[in-house]
Design an enzyme around this catalytic site. Structure first.
Site, short mmCIF file in Angstrom:
data_model
loop_
_atom_site.label_atom_id
_atom_site.label_comp_id
_atom_site.label_asym_id
_atom_site.label_seq_id
_atom_site.Cartn_x
_atom_site.Cartn_y
_atom_site.Cartn_z
N GLU A 81 0.85 -1.19 0.00
CA GLU A 81 0.00 0.00 0.00
C GLU A 81 0.89 1.25 0.00
OE1 GLU A 81 -2.32 1.88 -0.80
OE2 GLU A 81 -3.96 1.01 0.38
N HIS B 262 -3.16 -4.16 -2.55
CA HIS B 262 -3.84 -3.11 -1.80
C HIS B 262 -4.56 -2.13 -2.73
CE1 HIS B 262 -1.49 -4.41 1.72
NE2 HIS B 262 -0.59 -4.69 0.79
#
Length: 331
Positions: free
Chosen positions: A189, A259
């Site tokens: 992420e 993500h």
């Protein structure tokens, strides 16, 4: 509920064998993508959709550190590319900025990962890529435990020579019944900097809704000491081009569990979305998306909106044949 379902998945692993599988040409819009170039800038990115799949690993899969030349592309082969955003994490549940903090799934997130696995249980998978974060790795493992092929996902340890040596498998049959799982920080992420661990509502109250919205949804404005989406895209797309496209070109079926922002970056690349289009792109947790890769082009199939059985995806002829093989093995 989540615990009992997960325990059932853990106790029901069986081994099955089948021949290698290739996908045939579906009828869909085709988006070409430059395979040979390295990532120029994050502004030329695009969109993906994923579904379930799995096949035996007949040929060696290139792992990090192996020369790219070891992959010999198969002529006229087609490959499946599955993208899955991880299920709900403990900090998602608490409405905290998570970023690169390594937080596991909630029971709801476990159920989302299991449901994602059911949706892709009839599509081949030869190699899995995840980020270095546990929530993505849990999602990948739980999803593949639902696959009808019943191969065992095994994380590859190439972080050191000793780690590689200690994790060797010495049974060729066991190798055939396994799927390598390659972890990469480049798929993490985006790093939220000084916002990590802060409550989103409290942060908006402190800095103002407009400022927080700009940090979260703008393309090129990072939060304090963090990454913008553009910066996240530069690393994620470069890794996708260098490591994952060669696997697809070699005829391997690939799943990526990652993500929201790293997958948005890859989607931006595949569908050639603009920086304005990508900031409005929302990816649901635990919903797989599917692309078909053929002759250097990605064909978007869409994401499932219905039950986990045959009608969820528009099948190609060979996807249907693969499911028939699985039916025959289980009967």
């Amino acid at each position: 509920m989540a615990a009992s379902t997960s325990q059932h998945a853990l106790s029901s692993i069986k081994f099955w064998s089948t021949s290698n599988f290739s996908l045939e040409k579906p009828t869909c819009h085709v988006h070409s993508v430059s395979v040979g170039r390295r990532c120029p800038s994050a502004r030329s990115l695009g969109l993906v959709c994923a579904s379930n799949s799995q096949s035996s690993v007949v040929e060696p899969v290139q792992l990090p550190g192996s020369p790219k030349s070891s992959i010999t592309p198969k002529k006229s082969s087609e490959s499946a590319l599955i993208l899955i955003r991880h299920g709900e994490s403990l900090w998602n549940e608490k409405n905290l900025f998570t970023g690169c903090v390594n937080v596991p799934l909630t029971p709801k997130g476990v159920e989302e990962a299991i449901e994602a696995g059911k949706r892709i249980c009839n599509i081949p998978v030869d190699v899995i890529y995840t980020s270095s974060l546990i929530r993505a790795q849990m999602t990948a493992m739980l999803a593949m435990m639902q696959h009808r092929r019943k191969k065992v996902p095994i994380i590859v340890h190439n972080e050191s020579e000793q780690a590689h040596k200690w994790s060797q498998i010495y049974s060729e049959e066991t190798k055939k019944q396994s799927i390598p799982v390659i972890t990469a920080w480049q798929l993490n992420e985006r790093m939220y900097g000084e916002l990590q661990g802060l409550n989103k509502q409290e942060t908006a109250d402190r800095f103002g809704k407009e400022q927080v919205h700009e940090w979260r949804r703008s393309y090129d404005i990072p939060p304090p000491n963090g990454e913008s989406l553009e910066m996240c895209a530069e690393r994620a797309v470069a890794y996708f081009k260098d490591q994952i496209i060669p696997q697809l070109a070699a005829g391997k079926h690939v799943m990526i569990a990652a993500h929201g922002n790293s997958l948005r970056s890859i989607i931006m690349h595949l569908d050639k979305l603009t920086s304005q289009e990508v900031i409005s792109l929302e990816l649901s947790t635990g919903i797989p998306m599917l692309y078909i890769f053929k002759e250097g082009k990605f064909i978007r199939r869409g994401s499932p909106a219905g039950p986990s059985e045959a009608g969820v995806y528009a099948y190609t002829k060979n996807l249907a044949q693969y499911r028939q093989k699985l039916d025959g093995m289980i009967q």
